[in-house]
Design a protein around this motif. Structure first.
Motif, PDB file in Angstrom:
ATOM      1  N   PRO A  52       0.816  -1.220   0.000  1.00 43.69           N
ATOM      2  CA  PRO A  52       0.000   0.000   0.000  1.00 43.69           C
ATOM      3  C   PRO A  52       0.854   1.276   0.000  1.00 43.69           C
ATOM      4  O   PRO A  52       0.462   2.280  -0.596  1.00 43.69           O
ATOM      5  N   LEU A  53       2.012   1.218   0.634  1.00 46.26           N
ATOM      6  CA  LEU A  53       2.911   2.372   0.613  1.00 46.26           C
ATOM      7  C   LEU A  53       3.424   2.619  -0.802  1.00 46.26           C
ATOM      8  O   LEU A  53       3.468   3.774  -1.263  1.00 46.26           O
ATOM      9  N   ASN A  54       3.774   1.559  -1.501  1.00 44.64           N
ATOM     10  CA  ASN A  54       4.188   1.707  -2.903  1.00 44.64           C
ATOM     11  C   ASN A  54       3.055   2.302  -3.742  1.00 44.64           C
ATOM     12  O   ASN A  54       3.284   3.177  -4.571  1.00 44.64           O
ATOM     13  N   ASP A  55       1.838   1.788  -3.521  1.00 39.07           N
ATOM     14  CA  ASP A  55       0.676   2.317  -4.243  1.00 39.07           C
ATOM     15  C   ASP A  55       0.480   3.801  -3.946  1.00 39.07           C
ATOM     16  O   ASP A  55       0.225   4.604  -4.849  1.00 39.07           O
ATOM     17  N   TYR A  56       0.597   4.165  -2.667  1.00 34.24           N
ATOM     18  CA  TYR A  56       0.449   5.566  -2.276  1.00 34.24           C
ATOM     19  C   TYR A  56       1.473   6.448  -3.000  1.00 34.24           C
ATOM     20  O   TYR A  56       1.130   7.508  -3.527  1.00 34.24           O
ATOM     21  N   ASN A  57       2.710   6.006  -3.032  1.00 36.75           N
ATOM     22  CA  ASN A  57       3.755   6.800  -3.683  1.00 36.75           C
ATOM     23  C   ASN A  57       3.507   6.934  -5.182  1.00 36.75           C
ATOM     24  O   ASN A  57       3.723   8.006  -5.757  1.00 36.75           O
ATOM     25  N   LEU A  58       3.039   5.868  -5.830  1.00 35.36           N
ATOM     26  CA  LEU A  58       2.713   5.941  -7.259  1.00 35.36           C
ATOM     27  C   LEU A  58       1.545   6.892  -7.513  1.00 35.36           C
ATOM     28  O   LEU A  58       1.581   7.707  -8.442  1.00 35.36           O
ATOM     29  N   VAL A  59       0.509   6.778  -6.695  1.00 32.87           N
ATOM     30  CA  VAL A  59      -0.659   7.649  -6.843  1.00 32.87           C
ATOM     31  C   VAL A  59      -0.268   9.105  -6.621  1.00 32.87           C
ATOM     32  O   VAL A  59      -0.676   9.993  -7.375  1.00 32.87           O
ATOM     33  N   THR A  60       0.530   9.352  -5.604  1.00 29.51           N
ATOM     34  CA  THR A  60       0.962  10.720  -5.305  1.00 29.51           C
ATOM     35  C   THR A  60       1.777  11.309  -6.448  1.00 29.51           C
ATOM     36  O   THR A  60       1.582  12.470  -6.837  1.00 29.51           O
ATOM     37  N   GLU A  61       2.669  10.516  -7.000  1.00 31.09           N
ATOM     38  CA  GLU A  61       3.476  10.995  -8.131  1.00 31.09           C
ATOM     39  C   GLU A  61       2.587  11.330  -9.331  1.00 31.09           C
ATOM     40  O   GLU A  61       2.726  12.385  -9.941  1.00 31.09           O
ATOM     41  N   ARG A  62       1.663  10.439  -9.657  1.00 31.05           N
ATOM     42  CA  ARG A  62       0.762  10.678 -10.789  1.00 31.05           C
ATOM     43  C   ARG A  62      -0.146  11.867 -10.522  1.00 31.05           C
ATOM     44  O   ARG A  62      -0.395  12.680 -11.413  1.00 31.05           O
ATOM     45  N   LEU A  63      -0.635  11.994  -9.304  1.00 34.94           N
ATOM     46  CA  LEU A  63      -1.492  13.119  -8.937  1.00 34.94           C
ATOM     47  C   LEU A  63      -0.759  14.443  -9.107  1.00 34.94           C
ATOM     48  O   LEU A  63      -1.294  15.397  -9.668  1.00 34.94           O
ATOM     49  N   ASN A  64       0.470  14.502  -8.652  1.00 33.87           N
ATOM     50  CA  ASN A  64       1.257  15.723  -8.810  1.00 33.87           C
ATOM     51  C   ASN A  64       1.498  16.048 -10.285  1.00 33.87           C
ATOM     52  O   ASN A  64       1.467  17.207 -10.685  1.00 33.87           O
ATOM     53  N   GLN A  65       1.714  15.013 -11.103  1.00 34.28           N
ATOM     54  CA  GLN A  65       1.888  15.232 -12.545  1.00 34.28           C
ATOM     55  C   GLN A  65       0.611  15.793 -13.172  1.00 34.28           C
ATOM     56  O   GLN A  65       0.671  16.742 -13.966  1.00 34.28           O
ATOM     57  N   LEU A  66      -0.534  15.212 -12.819  1.00 34.40           N
ATOM     58  CA  LEU A  66      -1.799  15.689 -13.385  1.00 34.40           C
ATOM     59  C   LEU A  66      -2.114  17.106 -12.941  1.00 34.40           C
ATOM     60  O   LEU A  66      -2.589  17.916 -13.730  1.00 34.40           O
ATOM     61  N   LYS A  67      -1.857  17.413 -11.677  1.00 38.34           N
ATOM     62  CA  LYS A  67      -2.103  18.769 -11.195  1.00 38.34           C
ATOM     63  C   LYS A  67      -1.206  19.780 -11.906  1.00 38.34           C
ATOM     64  O   LYS A  67      -1.661  20.858 -12.299  1.00 38.34           O
ATOM     65  N   ALA A  68       0.049  19.439 -12.094  1.00 37.75           N
ATOM     66  CA  ALA A  68       0.963  20.335 -12.804  1.00 37.75           C
ATOM     67  C   ALA A  68       0.505  20.529 -14.245  1.00 37.75           C
ATOM     68  O   ALA A  68       0.532  21.652 -14.769  1.00 37.75           O
ATOM     69  N   HIS A  69       0.076  19.459 -14.887  1.00 38.81           N
ATOM     70  CA  HIS A  69      -0.413  19.552 -16.265  1.00 38.81           C
ATOM     71  C   HIS A  69      -1.658  20.442 -16.324  1.00 38.81           C
ATOM     72  O   HIS A  69      -1.770  21.310 -17.191  1.00 38.81           O
ATOM     73  N   TYR A  70      -2.591  20.227 -15.407  1.00 41.28           N
ATOM     74  CA  TYR A  70      -3.801  21.045 -15.367  1.00 41.28           C
ATOM     75  C   TYR A  70      -3.442  22.519 -15.227  1.00 41.28           C
ATOM     76  O   TYR A  70      -3.970  23.378 -15.944  1.00 41.28           O
ATOM     77  N   GLU A  71      -2.548  22.822 -14.307  1.00 39.73           N
ATOM     78  CA  GLU A  71      -2.198  24.214 -14.055  1.00 39.73           C
ATOM     79  C   GLU A  71      -1.471  24.854 -15.231  1.00 39.73           C
ATOM     80  O   GLU A  71      -1.644  26.041 -15.487  1.00 39.73           O
ATOM     81  N   ARG A  72      -0.682  24.091 -15.957  1.00 41.03           N
ATOM     82  CA  ARG A  72      -0.052  24.633 -17.168  1.00 41.03           C
ATOM     83  C   ARG A  72      -1.099  24.966 -18.225  1.00 41.03           C
ATOM     84  O   ARG A  72      -0.983  25.959 -18.930  1.00 41.03           O
ATOM     85  N   MET A  73      -2.124  24.134 -18.306  1.00 40.73           N
ATOM     86  CA  MET A  73      -3.137  24.302 -19.339  1.00 40.73           C
ATOM     87  C   MET A  73      -4.223  25.314 -18.957  1.00 40.73           C
ATOM     88  O   MET A  73      -4.668  26.088 -19.794  1.00 40.73           O
ATOM     89  N   TYR A  74      -4.663  25.296 -17.689  1.00 43.59           N
ATOM     90  CA  TYR A  74      -5.878  26.026 -17.317  1.00 43.59           C
ATOM     91  C   TYR A  74      -5.717  26.997 -16.156  1.00 43.59           C
ATOM     92  O   TYR A  74      -6.656  27.706 -15.828  1.00 43.59           O
ATOM     93  N   GLY A  75      -4.577  27.009 -15.510  1.00 45.27           N
ATOM     94  CA  GLY A  75      -4.385  27.902 -14.380  1.00 45.27           C
ATOM     95  C   GLY A  75      -4.435  27.167 -13.058  1.00 45.27           C
ATOM     96  O   GLY A  75      -4.637  25.954 -13.011  1.00 45.27           O
ATOM     97  N   PRO A  76      -4.242  27.898 -11.963  1.00 43.82           N
ATOM     98  CA  PRO A  76      -4.098  27.279 -10.644  1.00 43.82           C
ATOM     99  C   PRO A  76      -5.356  26.558 -10.173  1.00 43.82           C
ATOM    100  O   PRO A  76      -6.471  26.966 -10.457  1.00 43.82           O
ATOM    101  N   LEU A  77      -5.148  25.488  -9.419  1.00 37.75           N
ATOM    102  CA  LEU A  77      -6.240  24.764  -8.771  1.00 37.75           C
ATOM    103  C   LEU A  77      -6.576  25.358  -7.413  1.00 37.75           C
ATOM    104  O   LEU A  77      -7.698  25.247  -6.941  1.00 37.75           O
TER     105      LEU A  77
END
Length: 85
Positions: free
Chosen positions: A35-60
Protein backbone atom coordinates in the motif's frame (compact mmCIF):
# COMPACT_ATOMS: atom_id res chain seq x y z
CA UNK A 1 -16.17 23.92 -20.86
CA UNK A 2 -13.92 21.68 -22.89
CA UNK A 3 -14.15 17.94 -22.31
CA UNK A 4 -10.37 17.55 -21.82
CA UNK A 5 -10.47 19.96 -18.89
CA UNK A 6 -13.41 18.13 -17.31
CA UNK A 7 -11.70 14.76 -17.76
CA UNK A 8 -8.49 16.06 -16.21
CA UNK A 9 -10.39 17.42 -13.19
CA UNK A 10 -12.24 14.12 -12.87
CA UNK A 11 -8.95 12.21 -12.95
CA UNK A 12 -7.44 14.52 -10.33
CA UNK A 13 -10.43 14.07 -8.03
CA UNK A 14 -10.30 10.28 -8.43
CA UNK A 15 -6.60 10.15 -7.57
CA UNK A 16 -7.12 12.46 -4.60
CA UNK A 17 -9.76 10.05 -3.32
CA UNK A 18 -7.38 7.10 -3.73
CA UNK A 19 -4.59 9.02 -1.97
CA UNK A 20 -6.87 9.83 0.97
CA UNK A 21 -8.02 6.22 1.26
CA UNK A 22 -4.45 4.93 1.14
CA UNK A 23 -3.44 7.50 3.76
CA UNK A 24 -6.16 6.27 6.09
CA UNK A 25 -5.17 2.66 5.51
CA UNK A 26 -1.49 3.38 6.09
CA UNK A 27 -2.34 5.19 9.33
CA UNK A 28 -3.46 1.84 10.72
CA UNK A 29 -1.07 -0.41 8.76
CA UNK A 30 2.19 1.58 8.59
CA UNK A 31 4.48 -1.38 7.94
CA UNK A 32 2.72 -2.71 4.82
CA UNK A 33 4.98 -2.11 1.84
CA UNK A 34 2.54 -2.67 -1.05
CA UNK A 35 0.00 0.00 0.00
CA UNK A 36 2.91 2.37 0.61
CA UNK A 37 4.19 1.71 -2.90
CA UNK A 38 0.68 2.32 -4.24
CA UNK A 39 0.45 5.57 -2.28
CA UNK A 40 3.75 6.80 -3.68
CA UNK A 41 2.71 5.94 -7.26
CA UNK A 42 -0.66 7.65 -6.84
CA UNK A 43 0.96 10.72 -5.31
CA UNK A 44 3.48 11.00 -8.13
CA UNK A 45 0.76 10.68 -10.79
CA UNK A 46 -1.49 13.12 -8.94
CA UNK A 47 1.26 15.72 -8.81
CA UNK A 48 1.89 15.23 -12.55
CA UNK A 49 -1.80 15.69 -13.39
CA UNK A 50 -2.10 18.77 -11.19
CA UNK A 51 0.96 20.34 -12.80
CA UNK A 52 -0.41 19.55 -16.26
CA UNK A 53 -3.80 21.05 -15.37
CA UNK A 54 -2.20 24.21 -14.05
CA UNK A 55 -0.05 24.63 -17.17
CA UNK A 56 -3.14 24.30 -19.34
CA UNK A 57 -5.88 26.03 -17.32
CA UNK A 58 -4.39 27.90 -14.38
CA UNK A 59 -4.10 27.28 -10.64
CA UNK A 60 -6.24 24.76 -8.77
CA UNK A 61 -5.80 26.59 -5.45
CA UNK A 62 -5.03 30.20 -4.64
CA UNK A 63 -3.03 30.02 -1.44
CA UNK A 64 0.60 29.39 -2.06
CA UNK A 65 0.82 26.03 -3.83
CA UNK A 66 0.66 27.26 -7.39
CA UNK A 67 2.66 30.09 -8.93
CA UNK A 68 0.80 32.16 -11.50
CA UNK A 69 1.79 33.40 -14.89
CA UNK A 70 1.10 36.99 -15.88
CA UNK A 71 -1.63 38.08 -15.68
CA UNK A 72 -2.99 36.68 -12.43
CA UNK A 73 -5.09 33.73 -13.59
CA UNK A 74 -6.93 32.78 -10.42
CA UNK A 75 -9.80 35.15 -11.20
CA UNK A 76 -10.57 33.47 -14.50
CA UNK A 77 -13.88 31.62 -14.55
CA UNK A 78 -14.88 29.02 -13.76
CA UNK A 79 -13.13 28.25 -10.52
CA UNK A 80 -12.53 24.55 -9.92
CA UNK A 81 -15.35 24.19 -7.39
CA UNK A 82 -17.82 25.94 -9.71
CA UNK A 83 -17.58 23.36 -12.46
CA UNK A 84 -20.67 21.24 -12.92
CA UNK A 85 -20.04 17.61 -13.84
Amino acid sequence: MDSRRLQLLHDIMALEFVAIELTLYLDTHPTEQEPLNDYNLVTERLNQLKAHYERMYGPLVSYGFSPSEYPWRWVEDPWPWEIQF
